[in-house]
Write a protein that holds these residues in place. Structure first.
Motif, PDB file in Angstrom:
ATOM      1  N   ARG A  26       0.835  -1.208   0.000  1.00  0.00           N
ATOM      2  CA  ARG A  26       0.000   0.000   0.000  1.00  0.00           C
ATOM      3  C   ARG A  26       0.863   1.249   0.000  1.00  0.00           C
ATOM      4  O   ARG A  26       0.552   2.223  -0.681  1.00  0.00           O
ATOM      5  CB  ARG A  26      -0.952  -0.013   1.206  1.00  0.00           C
ATOM      6  CG  ARG A  26      -1.800   1.225   1.324  1.00  0.00           C
ATOM      7  CD  ARG A  26      -2.737   1.423   0.129  1.00  0.00           C
ATOM      8  NE  ARG A  26      -3.449   2.672   0.276  1.00  0.00           N
ATOM      9  CZ  ARG A  26      -3.622   3.567  -0.686  1.00  0.00           C
ATOM     10  NH1 ARG A  26      -3.189   3.331  -1.907  1.00  0.00           N
ATOM     11  NH2 ARG A  26      -4.257   4.687  -0.456  1.00  0.00           N
ATOM     12  N   SER A  27       1.975   1.218   0.725  1.00  0.00           N
ATOM     13  CA  SER A  27       2.882   2.359   0.760  1.00  0.00           C
ATOM     14  C   SER A  27       3.453   2.655  -0.631  1.00  0.00           C
ATOM     15  O   SER A  27       3.521   3.813  -1.052  1.00  0.00           O
ATOM     16  CB  SER A  27       4.011   2.077   1.744  1.00  0.00           C
ATOM     17  OG  SER A  27       4.940   3.131   1.748  1.00  0.00           O
ATOM     18  N   LYS A  28       3.845   1.613  -1.331  1.00  0.00           N
ATOM     19  CA  LYS A  28       4.361   1.784  -2.699  1.00  0.00           C
ATOM     20  C   LYS A  28       3.275   2.321  -3.626  1.00  0.00           C
ATOM     21  O   LYS A  28       3.536   3.146  -4.496  1.00  0.00           O
ATOM     22  CB  LYS A  28       4.902   0.465  -3.233  1.00  0.00           C
ATOM     23  CG  LYS A  28       6.197   0.063  -2.584  1.00  0.00           C
ATOM     24  CD  LYS A  28       6.661  -1.281  -3.094  1.00  0.00           C
ATOM     25  CE  LYS A  28       7.891  -1.743  -2.342  1.00  0.00           C
ATOM     26  NZ  LYS A  28       8.331  -3.069  -2.751  1.00  0.00           N
ATOM     27  N   GLN A  29       2.045   1.858  -3.424  1.00  0.00           N
ATOM     28  CA  GLN A  29       0.925   2.338  -4.234  1.00  0.00           C
ATOM     29  C   GLN A  29       0.675   3.824  -3.971  1.00  0.00           C
ATOM     30  O   GLN A  29       0.435   4.584  -4.908  1.00  0.00           O
ATOM     31  CB  GLN A  29      -0.318   1.517  -3.906  1.00  0.00           C
ATOM     32  CG  GLN A  29      -1.505   1.825  -4.772  1.00  0.00           C
ATOM     33  CD  GLN A  29      -2.713   0.988  -4.386  1.00  0.00           C
ATOM     34  OE1 GLN A  29      -2.925   0.677  -3.211  1.00  0.00           O
ATOM     35  NE2 GLN A  29      -3.498   0.611  -5.382  1.00  0.00           N
ATOM     36  N   LYS A  44      -2.135  10.892  11.024  1.00  0.00           N
ATOM     37  CA  LYS A  44      -1.199  11.278  12.068  1.00  0.00           C
ATOM     38  C   LYS A  44       0.238  11.170  11.561  1.00  0.00           C
ATOM     39  O   LYS A  44       1.108  11.884  12.012  1.00  0.00           O
ATOM     40  CB  LYS A  44      -1.377  10.401  13.302  1.00  0.00           C
ATOM     41  CG  LYS A  44      -2.700  10.645  13.995  1.00  0.00           C
ATOM     42  CD  LYS A  44      -2.828   9.844  15.253  1.00  0.00           C
ATOM     43  CE  LYS A  44      -4.182  10.139  15.889  1.00  0.00           C
ATOM     44  NZ  LYS A  44      -4.367   9.435  17.150  1.00  0.00           N
ATOM     45  N   SER A  45       0.464  10.264  10.632  1.00  0.00           N
ATOM     46  CA  SER A  45       1.792  10.020  10.096  1.00  0.00           C
ATOM     47  C   SER A  45       2.043  10.855   8.839  1.00  0.00           C
ATOM     48  O   SER A  45       1.134  11.070   8.039  1.00  0.00           O
ATOM     49  CB  SER A  45       1.955   8.539   9.761  1.00  0.00           C
ATOM     50  OG  SER A  45       3.232   8.279   9.243  1.00  0.00           O
ATOM     51  N   LYS A  46       3.254  11.281   8.676  1.00  0.00           N
ATOM     52  CA  LYS A  46       3.647  12.025   7.478  1.00  0.00           C
ATOM     53  C   LYS A  46       4.188  11.093   6.393  1.00  0.00           C
ATOM     54  O   LYS A  46       4.230  11.445   5.229  1.00  0.00           O
ATOM     55  CB  LYS A  46       4.721  13.057   7.815  1.00  0.00           C
ATOM     56  CG  LYS A  46       4.294  14.063   8.849  1.00  0.00           C
ATOM     57  CD  LYS A  46       3.388  15.092   8.265  1.00  0.00           C
ATOM     58  CE  LYS A  46       3.033  16.124   9.313  1.00  0.00           C
ATOM     59  NZ  LYS A  46       1.682  16.566   9.242  1.00  0.00           N
ATOM     60  N   LYS A  47       4.614   9.884   6.802  1.00  0.00           N
ATOM     61  CA  LYS A  47       5.223   8.945   5.863  1.00  0.00           C
ATOM     62  C   LYS A  47       4.186   7.971   5.331  1.00  0.00           C
ATOM     63  O   LYS A  47       3.211   7.632   6.009  1.00  0.00           O
ATOM     64  CB  LYS A  47       6.354   8.188   6.540  1.00  0.00           C
ATOM     65  CG  LYS A  47       7.474   9.117   6.968  1.00  0.00           C
ATOM     66  CD  LYS A  47       8.625   8.360   7.537  1.00  0.00           C
ATOM     67  CE  LYS A  47       9.720   9.347   7.900  1.00  0.00           C
ATOM     68  NZ  LYS A  47      10.897   8.656   8.392  1.00  0.00           N
ATOM     69  N   ASN A  48       4.423   7.498   4.117  1.00  0.00           N
ATOM     70  CA  ASN A  48       3.461   6.615   3.457  1.00  0.00           C
ATOM     71  C   ASN A  48       3.272   5.287   4.172  1.00  0.00           C
ATOM     72  O   ASN A  48       2.168   4.751   4.192  1.00  0.00           O
ATOM     73  CB  ASN A  48       3.877   6.376   2.006  1.00  0.00           C
ATOM     74  CG  ASN A  48       3.715   7.610   1.165  1.00  0.00           C
ATOM     75  OD1 ASN A  48       2.948   8.501   1.515  1.00  0.00           O
ATOM     76  ND2 ASN A  48       4.430   7.684   0.066  1.00  0.00           N
ATOM     77  N   ILE A  49       4.322   4.737   4.765  1.00  0.00           N
ATOM     78  CA  ILE A  49       4.180   3.461   5.459  1.00  0.00           C
ATOM     79  C   ILE A  49       3.257   3.616   6.668  1.00  0.00           C
ATOM     80  O   ILE A  49       2.417   2.768   6.935  1.00  0.00           O
ATOM     81  CB  ILE A  49       5.557   2.863   5.845  1.00  0.00           C
ATOM     82  CG1 ILE A  49       5.416   1.415   6.277  1.00  0.00           C
ATOM     83  CG2 ILE A  49       6.238   3.679   6.910  1.00  0.00           C
ATOM     84  CD1 ILE A  49       5.223   0.455   5.160  1.00  0.00           C
ATOM     85  N   GLY A  50       3.381   4.716   7.376  1.00  0.00           N
ATOM     86  CA  GLY A  50       2.496   5.000   8.509  1.00  0.00           C
ATOM     87  C   GLY A  50       1.072   5.235   8.056  1.00  0.00           C
ATOM     88  O   GLY A  50       0.120   4.798   8.704  1.00  0.00           O
ATOM     89  N   ARG A  51       0.925   5.914   6.946  1.00  0.00           N
ATOM     90  CA  ARG A  51      -0.411   6.161   6.391  1.00  0.00           C
ATOM     91  C   ARG A  51      -1.068   4.854   5.971  1.00  0.00           C
ATOM     92  O   ARG A  51      -2.272   4.665   6.153  1.00  0.00           O
ATOM     93  CB  ARG A  51      -0.325   7.130   5.218  1.00  0.00           C
ATOM     94  CG  ARG A  51       0.025   8.534   5.663  1.00  0.00           C
ATOM     95  CD  ARG A  51       0.199   9.464   4.501  1.00  0.00           C
ATOM     96  NE  ARG A  51       0.421  10.820   4.994  1.00  0.00           N
ATOM     97  CZ  ARG A  51       0.603  11.866   4.224  1.00  0.00           C
ATOM     98  NH1 ARG A  51       0.578  11.727   2.908  1.00  0.00           N
ATOM     99  NH2 ARG A  51       0.809  13.059   4.749  1.00  0.00           N
TER     100      ARG A  51
END
Length: 68
Positions: A26-29, A44-51
């Protein structure tokens, strides 16, 4: 404290390995397409993996079980 908690996420998926796999895909997408499931201000997260983990926690990602 880490958000979302690993305990909540492991209630959605069967294993940590599967959790990592889903979040990475999902992060790569998100990186490739730029499409977010929620308004950017709600993360809450700024990074894609957290999102990706937040989307999974909120039930926005469908986890399908594979039949063997």
């Amino acid at each position: 404290m880490i958000y979302p908690s690993i305990d909540k996420l492991l209630n959605i998926v069967d294993s940590k390995y599967e959790l990592v796999h889903i979040a990475a895909r999902r992060s790569k997408q998100i990186s490739k397409e730029g499409y977010l499931q929620m308004p950017e201000s709600e993360y809450k997260s700024k990074k894609n993996i957290g999102r990706a983990l937040e989307e999974l926690s909120e039930g926005l990602l469908e986890v399908r079980k594979k039949d063997n």
